[in-house]
Design an enzyme around this catalytic site. Sequence first.
Site, PDB file in Angstrom:
ATOM      1  CB  SER A 225      -8.857   1.135  -7.294  1.00 36.50           C
ATOM      2  OG  SER A 225      -8.118   0.934  -8.486  1.00 36.50           O
TER       3      SER A 225
ATOM      4  CG  ASN B 135      -7.232   4.690  -5.293  1.00 36.76           C
ATOM      5  OD1 ASN B 135      -6.450   4.693  -4.351  1.00 36.76           O
ATOM      6  ND2 ASN B 135      -7.705   3.590  -5.813  1.00 36.76           N
TER       7      ASN B 135
ATOM      8  CG  HIS C 272     -11.730   0.938  -3.685  1.00 39.69           C
ATOM      9  ND1 HIS C 272     -11.085   2.145  -3.557  1.00 39.69           N
ATOM     10  CD2 HIS C 272     -10.767   0.041  -4.033  1.00 39.69           C
ATOM     11  CE1 HIS C 272      -9.806   1.984  -3.816  1.00 39.69           C
ATOM     12  NE2 HIS C 272      -9.591   0.719  -4.113  1.00 39.69           N
TER      13      HIS C 272
ATOM     14  CD  GLU D 257     -13.044   5.387  -2.041  1.00 44.96           C
ATOM     15  OE1 GLU D 257     -12.797   6.592  -1.981  1.00 44.96           O
ATOM     16  OE2 GLU D 257     -12.397   4.595  -2.763  1.00 44.96           O
TER      17      GLU D 257
END
Length: 663
Positions: free
Chosen positions: A366, A437, A387, A399
């Site tokens: 992540s 993130n 992800h 992602e």
Amino acid sequence: MGTNAKGRTVMEVGDDGVALITIINPPVNSLSFDVLFSLKENYEQALQRNDVKAIVITGARGKFSGGFDISAFGGLQGGQKGPFSKPGFVAVDILTDTVEAARKPSVAAIDGLALGGGLEIAMTCHARISTPTAQLGLPELQLGLIPGFGGTQRLPRLVGLTKSLEMMLTSKPVKGEEAFDLGLVDALVSPDELVSTARRWALEILERRRPWVASLHKTSKLESLGEAREILKFARAQVRKRAPNVKHPLVCIDVIEEGIASGPRAGLWKEAEAFQELLHSETCKSLVHIFFSQPNLQSRVKKGKMTQEKFDKTISLIKGTLGYESFKDVDMVIEAVIENISLKQQIFSELEKYCPPHCILATNTSTIDLNLIGEKTKSQDRIVGAHFFSPAHIMPLLEIVRTNKTSPQVIIDLFDVGKKIKKTPVVVGNCTGFAVNRMFFPYPQAALLLIERGADAYQIDKVMTKFGMPMGPFRLLDLVGFGVAIASGTQYIENFPERTYTSLLIPLMQGDGRQGESTQKGFYTYGDKRRANPDPELKKYIEKLRSMSGVDIDPKLAKLSEKDIVEMMFFPVVNEACRVLAEGIAVKAADLDIASVMGMGFPPYRGGVIFWADSIGSKYIYSKLEEWSKIYGGFFKPCAYLAERAAKGASLSAPLDEAKSRL
């Protein structure tokens, strides 16, 4: 959509005296004003012709109609004038006064889709024939609207109040078989027999061998006014509980009640007025924006219960192994170990030895830069980020992270896999935290900064959930666990030290055995049913931290308004999102909007992080961040991208000429 649209209807009159009117507007025969006015023109011609006894309405190429063309909403929301500016009122004229009130019977022949305005057209006909697999529904509420072509009045009269509320408030369609059981359609036939059956049915209505039903005036499925109001009262309570920040579901209930209490005609006019008002609401604009920001995508993730048979079949496909020997025939591997660089490097070195040369080597990291993960391999063209957001079986976003060396075919293959497993793939560039993130790393850090200087942790969580987030930052930290929070936070401290807020509060709590929800103690305490309860002991940890770090309580932060909390929590997120755009990590602002909604739970009715920020204005956001940075330091310092946009008074979502995407 205006008069430039290509949608139309065509009419053919058969020897049996039935006029077949077909909606044509590929790919789903969506409705536009052109289609509606063409329908009216052909319908009036059919009524005037002596050789026409009855009418059948259908859609071309196996689809009745997917509803009103959403791309037309931009013009309508922008203040389009003339007869096209008020679709609800136009629909009353065309559907109620022309189709339903006609002196010749009509039957809808439904296959494929009859959604939104498509179903509303079908409900104005005097009967409906459907294929078993057709989908019928009114999904307007997922766009911040209500049905605007009479659906709020006719659906309750055809299927009953309770079922109609369920269909409208959840936006879930029903298949033809269920529609038949509910009374929404009058017969089920195969696609090959659909039109011929509808033609016969229309003639039988004319001959009084079948009932001639005007749905708007049907009352047999409606409860008494007193019972209806109790049902509607319960529905309102559920809506307020589940969706406290949006008003359109309550408006829908009000419109339904108006028709029951004051008559269907009054309900139609109230529906048209409410539709027009909601069309210009910020909620509608935001949800339409999110709709168009979704690539390759169904608008909702299907949530059905799995049968035991399907469960057993799925489990049978899973096989465990203690070594890499069985990896010799696999096409893709997704690594999902803890966020430890050396461990991931070791795993990828092993995978390279055992997996076939074509195998995609993906990581679910992540935060960690993919170049570091693949540093000790020779197959960097096969390495890609996959992800998944936690919990992976619920969160729809995938992602896809590519490096400068990742093969384009690897990206395409992973994108295809994402679609097949019903995820929303977004391709982003490689950096610490990637797009989502990285964009949101300031979110928990802002929360820690605020409580260490006097703000209340539980008030912050309460304000964030009221804003529309699934949970507040402290409840989120408990959920992911303190170990993960520290590991990911370390990555940001190492890579973005000038703008990362470093807090020792979580390590301090961790030293006393607190790990979050997993140990039933974190920022909250947890009972057997995972219920989060505020913990009075949190105060002592904060006071201890203040004494260690020398941080004093800021009286202003101790008395923050809800507006202040929202801004201090999300403006740093907007600031980092601007950096992500400026560096070309994301191709366009809409990608960050959809990613923030589907990956981090940002409320969709606010349109995503950048869309929401643009509704506030770059100048204001810049000025507040600049003000806070002078008081609290570099964490709040506005980036160059934001400063430039603020100076020009430009939106954050407008493309940057000089930005070169890493994609």
